[in-house]
Write a protein that holds these residues in place. Structure first.
Motif, PDB file in Angstrom:
ATOM      1  N   MET A  81       0.829  -1.207   0.000  1.00 59.66           N
ATOM      2  CA  MET A  81       0.000   0.000   0.000  1.00 59.66           C
ATOM      3  C   MET A  81       0.858   1.250   0.000  1.00 59.66           C
ATOM      4  O   MET A  81       0.503   2.283  -0.538  1.00 59.66           O
ATOM      5  CB  MET A  81      -0.899   0.009   1.237  1.00 59.66           C
ATOM      6  N   ALA A  82       2.107   1.093   0.586  1.00 60.15           N
ATOM      7  CA  ALA A  82       2.947   2.276   0.731  1.00 60.15           C
ATOM      8  C   ALA A  82       3.155   2.998  -0.599  1.00 60.15           C
ATOM      9  O   ALA A  82       3.162   4.216  -0.647  1.00 60.15           O
ATOM     10  CB  ALA A  82       4.289   1.889   1.338  1.00 60.15           C
ATOM     11  N   GLN A  83       3.300   2.213  -1.704  1.00 60.07           N
ATOM     12  CA  GLN A  83       3.599   2.881  -2.968  1.00 60.07           C
ATOM     13  C   GLN A  83       2.413   3.670  -3.492  1.00 60.07           C
ATOM     14  O   GLN A  83       2.594   4.653  -4.197  1.00 60.07           O
ATOM     15  CB  GLN A  83       4.001   1.869  -4.061  1.00 60.07           C
ATOM     16  N   THR A  84       1.200   3.215  -3.175  1.00 61.72           N
ATOM     17  CA  THR A  84       0.046   3.890  -3.756  1.00 61.72           C
ATOM     18  C   THR A  84      -0.358   5.131  -2.965  1.00 61.72           C
ATOM     19  O   THR A  84      -1.184   5.896  -3.405  1.00 61.72           O
ATOM     20  CB  THR A  84      -1.169   2.938  -3.832  1.00 61.72           C
ATOM     21  N   ARG A  85       0.232   5.304  -1.780  1.00 61.05           N
ATOM     22  CA  ARG A  85      -0.131   6.479  -0.988  1.00 61.05           C
ATOM     23  C   ARG A  85       0.528   7.720  -1.549  1.00 61.05           C
ATOM     24  O   ARG A  85       1.616   7.666  -2.100  1.00 61.05           O
ATOM     25  CB  ARG A  85       0.331   6.313   0.461  1.00 61.05           C
ATOM     26  N   GLY A  86      -0.144   8.859  -1.382  1.00 57.68           N
ATOM     27  CA  GLY A  86       0.457  10.115  -1.822  1.00 57.68           C
ATOM     28  C   GLY A  86       1.607  10.486  -0.914  1.00 57.68           C
ATOM     29  O   GLY A  86       1.747   9.954   0.193  1.00 57.68           O
ATOM     30  N   GLN A  87       2.459  11.375  -1.399  1.00 57.28           N
ATOM     31  CA  GLN A  87       3.578  11.829  -0.592  1.00 57.28           C
ATOM     32  C   GLN A  87       3.920  13.260  -0.991  1.00 57.28           C
ATOM     33  O   GLN A  87       3.768  13.623  -2.156  1.00 57.28           O
ATOM     34  CB  GLN A  87       4.785  10.932  -0.857  1.00 57.28           C
ATOM     35  N   PHE A  88       4.394  14.041  -0.023  1.00 60.13           N
ATOM     36  CA  PHE A  88       4.875  15.367  -0.397  1.00 60.13           C
ATOM     37  C   PHE A  88       6.184  15.189  -1.145  1.00 60.13           C
ATOM     38  O   PHE A  88       7.012  14.374  -0.765  1.00 60.13           O
ATOM     39  CB  PHE A  88       5.090  16.232   0.854  1.00 60.13           C
ATOM     40  N   SER A  89       6.367  15.964  -2.228  1.00 61.72           N
ATOM     41  CA  SER A  89       7.541  15.728  -3.063  1.00 61.72           C
ATOM     42  C   SER A  89       8.770  16.449  -2.553  1.00 61.72           C
ATOM     43  O   SER A  89       9.871  16.152  -2.944  1.00 61.72           O
ATOM     44  CB  SER A  89       7.250  16.157  -4.502  1.00 61.72           C
ATOM     45  N   SER A  90       8.591  17.424  -1.673  1.00 64.04           N
ATOM     46  CA  SER A  90       9.767  18.149  -1.189  1.00 64.04           C
ATOM     47  C   SER A  90       9.499  18.653   0.220  1.00 64.04           C
ATOM     48  O   SER A  90       8.358  18.712   0.663  1.00 64.04           O
ATOM     49  CB  SER A  90      10.024  19.350  -2.096  1.00 64.04           C
ATOM     50  N   LYS A  91      10.602  19.014   0.895  1.00 65.04           N
ATOM     51  CA  LYS A  91      10.463  19.558   2.252  1.00 65.04           C
ATOM     52  C   LYS A  91       9.613  20.815   2.232  1.00 65.04           C
ATOM     53  O   LYS A  91       8.722  20.990   3.031  1.00 65.04           O
ATOM     54  CB  LYS A  91      11.845  19.970   2.763  1.00 65.04           C
ATOM     55  N   ILE A  92       9.928  21.673   1.281  1.00 64.23           N
ATOM     56  CA  ILE A  92       9.239  22.960   1.236  1.00 64.23           C
ATOM     57  C   ILE A  92       7.751  22.752   0.933  1.00 64.23           C
ATOM     58  O   ILE A  92       6.892  23.443   1.463  1.00 64.23           O
ATOM     59  CB  ILE A  92       9.931  23.925   0.233  1.00 64.23           C
ATOM     60  N   GLY A  93       7.460  21.719   0.115  1.00 68.49           N
ATOM     61  CA  GLY A  93       6.062  21.407  -0.184  1.00 68.49           C
ATOM     62  C   GLY A  93       5.315  21.030   1.090  1.00 68.49           C
ATOM     63  O   GLY A  93       4.209  21.513   1.355  1.00 68.49           O
ATOM     64  N   PHE A  94       5.945  20.166   1.907  1.00 68.65           N
ATOM     65  CA  PHE A  94       5.310  19.788   3.175  1.00 68.65           C
ATOM     66  C   PHE A  94       5.154  21.010   4.072  1.00 68.65           C
ATOM     67  O   PHE A  94       4.097  21.232   4.660  1.00 68.65           O
ATOM     68  CB  PHE A  94       6.123  18.709   3.901  1.00 68.65           C
ATOM     69  N   LEU A  95       6.245  21.793   4.156  1.00 68.75           N
ATOM     70  CA  LEU A  95       6.200  22.940   5.072  1.00 68.75           C
ATOM     71  C   LEU A  95       5.092  23.905   4.701  1.00 68.75           C
ATOM     72  O   LEU A  95       4.350  24.384   5.558  1.00 68.75           O
ATOM     73  CB  LEU A  95       7.536  23.686   5.055  1.00 68.75           C
ATOM     74  N   LEU A  96       4.971  24.169   3.402  1.00 69.78           N
ATOM     75  CA  LEU A  96       3.927  25.116   3.001  1.00 69.78           C
ATOM     76  C   LEU A  96       2.536  24.519   3.213  1.00 69.78           C
ATOM     77  O   LEU A  96       1.599  25.229   3.565  1.00 69.78           O
ATOM     78  CB  LEU A  96       4.126  25.556   1.551  1.00 69.78           C
ATOM     79  N   ALA A  97       2.408  23.209   2.997  1.00 70.87           N
ATOM     80  CA  ALA A  97       1.102  22.589   3.213  1.00 70.87           C
ATOM     81  C   ALA A  97       0.749  22.596   4.699  1.00 70.87           C
ATOM     82  O   ALA A  97      -0.365  22.957   5.086  1.00 70.87           O
ATOM     83  CB  ALA A  97       1.097  21.162   2.668  1.00 70.87           C
ATOM     84  N   ALA A  98       1.717  22.200   5.548  1.00 75.53           N
ATOM     85  CA  ALA A  98       1.437  22.162   6.985  1.00 75.53           C
ATOM     86  C   ALA A  98       1.222  23.577   7.511  1.00 75.53           C
ATOM     87  O   ALA A  98       0.334  23.819   8.332  1.00 75.53           O
ATOM     88  CB  ALA A  98       2.574  21.471   7.724  1.00 75.53           C
ATOM     89  N   ALA A  99       2.033  24.522   7.018  1.00 73.88           N
ATOM     90  CA  ALA A  99       1.827  25.910   7.436  1.00 73.88           C
ATOM     91  C   ALA A  99       0.495  26.408   6.887  1.00 73.88           C
ATOM     92  O   ALA A  99      -0.213  27.167   7.550  1.00 73.88           O
ATOM     93  CB  ALA A  99       2.969  26.795   6.955  1.00 73.88           C
ATOM     94  N   GLY A 100       0.135  25.949   5.693  1.00 74.90           N
ATOM     95  CA  GLY A 100      -1.150  26.341   5.105  1.00 74.90           C
ATOM     96  C   GLY A 100      -2.298  25.877   5.977  1.00 74.90           C
ATOM     97  O   GLY A 100      -3.298  26.585   6.150  1.00 74.90           O
ATOM     98  N   SER A 101      -2.153  24.664   6.535  1.00 68.13           N
ATOM     99  CA  SER A 101      -3.185  24.163   7.433  1.00 68.13           C
ATOM    100  C   SER A 101      -3.217  24.993   8.715  1.00 68.13           C
ATOM    101  O   SER A 101      -4.270  25.418   9.179  1.00 68.13           O
ATOM    102  CB  SER A 101      -2.897  22.699   7.781  1.00 68.13           C
ATOM    103  N   ALA A 102      -2.022  25.217   9.258  1.00 70.12           N
ATOM    104  CA  ALA A 102      -1.949  25.890  10.555  1.00 70.12           C
ATOM    105  C   ALA A 102      -2.374  27.364  10.442  1.00 70.12           C
ATOM    106  O   ALA A 102      -3.130  27.866  11.267  1.00 70.12           O
ATOM    107  CB  ALA A 102      -0.523  25.793  11.094  1.00 70.12           C
ATOM    108  N   VAL A 103      -1.878  28.025   9.407  1.00 73.12           N
ATOM    109  CA  VAL A 103      -2.192  29.447   9.255  1.00 73.12           C
ATOM    110  C   VAL A 103      -3.580  29.581   8.661  1.00 73.12           C
ATOM    111  O   VAL A 103      -3.834  29.158   7.544  1.00 73.12           O
ATOM    112  CB  VAL A 103      -1.171  30.127   8.321  1.00 73.12           C
ATOM    113  N   GLY A 104      -4.483  30.115   9.444  1.00 72.35           N
ATOM    114  CA  GLY A 104      -5.853  30.225   8.945  1.00 72.35           C
ATOM    115  C   GLY A 104      -6.553  31.356   9.658  1.00 72.35           C
ATOM    116  O   GLY A 104      -5.909  32.283  10.178  1.00 72.35           O
ATOM    117  N   LEU A 105      -7.884  31.229   9.711  1.00 71.29           N
ATOM    118  CA  LEU A 105      -8.650  32.269  10.394  1.00 71.29           C
ATOM    119  C   LEU A 105      -8.188  32.395  11.840  1.00 71.29           C
ATOM    120  O   LEU A 105      -8.238  33.466  12.427  1.00 71.29           O
ATOM    121  CB  LEU A 105     -10.133  31.923  10.337  1.00 71.29           C
TER     122      LEU A 105
END
Ligand code: PHE
Length: 449
Positions: A1-25
């Motif tokens: 299953m591991a291969q079919t799961r999505g993954q962030f392609s780069s550190k910065i991609g993860f950081l912006l996504a996680a920061a995107g989640s955290a930074v909100g209203l």
């Protein structure tokens, strides 16, 4: 299953996504208004301390469990132990986290919709569409339902595209834009009369307020909501991290980005409040307290923008574009929680899962809009005041007590072979076992009184 799961392609991609989640209203609206009504500088200081001392260790618990289990929150918590009792507890806590994520998104999408209509209304005015403008300002059921539907639709469309092409690609586009708009607005507001008083109120703490239990309580709640903790959002984002990434460092970066954003948003909102005051707009209520909550954003700020002449409309458009973008990158992280469950446990295709879960959540939003008085505040209280802290404790307990010390060490060493020698490893396992659950519970019990 591991291969079919999505993954962030780069550190910065993860950081912006996680920061995107955290930074909100929570950052741009919640933090500055809480700071303004809780003594400014004192709130800022306590918030910063708690974010690093309590929320960061809890964030690490989620990221570590997520990457270790490489699964959605229910499967992840279930898989941490072989013992049937603990597996059942994992299933229950995971399901509760999914439920809380669903209900947070159902009210978050409504508020996100309001931001969108505040963005579209001055835009319609600029384009000469007067009827559209007054309809957008009407705040009726149809308007609220439509703007909420647009925000929900965008959230579903991004999540349907998956981790790399959806979450990562859009967070990478939207987050820098968000920061640029924020900086532009700060520069503008700081040049206006009255801004200096706001800055002083924000940056200079009153020492006597620092130990006020109510202030500490609000700051802790704010830190947990702001870092998207307790609902499995950070757990699922952690599960999409590569093994080579250094978890403690990622966690620190996310915490820094989140608190940095909140701090920067304060540099906009507090001066804006005092600029409004200097222009004769009512920002304080009869008892001398600050108008807080929705009124501040939806009445005081638009009134301030109105006094700015022709520039005002564009400032309003930029500000509410900022709010809408911040809300969207957080909303997608909330929808990913149920969608990952549908995809991994029930083998539903991602686009279908996004439509089904997003559609069901939109139906709940509609119900809340319809029965607004009875439901809106209740849903917010149940999910953020009770749900998030309690589930935060559960997640710390799973990382600290159910996972073995060597499992934690193995997982953390993957991206950081020297981890055993770090201060982080000397403190964190103990912290997440004892201190975090105890302190969160303590604050929680206090809040019940
Ligand atoms: N952290 C988001 C904000 O500050 C809200 C959020 C809470 C997002 C929980 C995901 C999960 O607005």
């Amino acid at each position: 299953m591991a291969q079919t799961r999505g993954q962030f392609s780069s550190k910065i991609g993860f950081l912006l996504a996680a920061a995107g989640s955290a930074v909100g209203l929570g950052n741009i609206w919640g933090f500055p208004t809480q700071a303004a009504s809780n003594g400014g500088g004192a709130f800022l200081l306590v918030y910063l301390v708690l974010a690093f001392v309590l929320a960061y260790p809890a964030l690490m618990a989620e990221l570590t469990i997520g990457r270790y289990a490489r699964a959605n929150v229910i499967t992840a918590l279930e898989s941490l132990s072989e013992k049937p009792g603990l597996r059942r507890a994992g299933w229950l806590s995971g399901s509760a986290a999914v439920a809380v994520a669903i209900f947070i998104l159902s009210f978050y999408a409504i508020v996100a919709g309001w931001m969108l209509s505040e963005f579209l209304s001055p835009l319609a005015a600029q384009l000469g569409a007067g009827a559209t403008e007054s309809w957008l300002d009407s705040a009726g059921f149809a308007r609220n339902a439509l703007v909420c539907a647009i925000m929900s639709g965008l959230t579903i469309a991004i999540i349907a595209r998956g981790v790399e092409k959806g979450i990562e690609a859009w967070s990478t586009r939207l987050m820098p834009l968000l920061f640029a708009i924020l900086l532009g607005l700060i520069i503008y507001v700081l040049t206006q009369a009255g801004a200096g008083r706001g800055l002083a109120a924000y940056l200079i703490p009153t020492p006597s307020q620092l130990l006020d239990p109510q202030l500490i309580l609000s700051a802790l709640g704010q830190a947990f909501f702001s870092l998207s903790l307790g609902v499995g959002t950070m757990l699922i984002y952690g599960s999409y991290l590569r093994d080579t990434d250094n978890l403690p460092r990622m966690g620190v970066s996310v915490t820094l980005l989140d608190t940095g954003f909140a701090f920067t948003a304060g540099l906009l909102i507090l001066p804006a409040i005092y600029v409004a005051d200097a222009r004769g707009i009512a920002v304080f209520n009869d008892t001398g307290g600050l108008i807080a909550g929705p009124d501040l954003i939806f009445q005081v700020l638009p009134a301030l923008f109105d006094t700015m002449g022709s520039a005002g409309a564009w400032v309003a458009i930029a500000f509410f574009a900022l709010m809408s973008i911040a809300a969207l990158t957080s909303a997608i992280s909330l929808l990913e929680v149920p969608v990952s469950v549908c995809v991994e446990r029930w083998k539903i295709s991602r686009p279908r899962a996004a439509c089904l879960s997003g559609g069901a959540i939109f139906a709940i939003s509609l119900l809340i809009i319809w029965q607004f008085e009875a439901l809106f505040n209740t849903v917010i209280t149940v999910t953020t005041v009770y749900g998030q802290p309690l589930l935060g404790v559960a997640l710390c307990v799973f990382a600290g007590w159910v996972m073995q010390r060597n499992q934690l060490l193995n997982e953390l060493s993957k991206g950081h072979p020297e981890i055993e020698k770090t201060v982080f490893w000397k403190i964190w396992p103990f912290y997440v076992r004892f201190i975090c659950p105890a302190l969160i519970l303590l604050t929680f019990v206090q809040s019940l009184r």
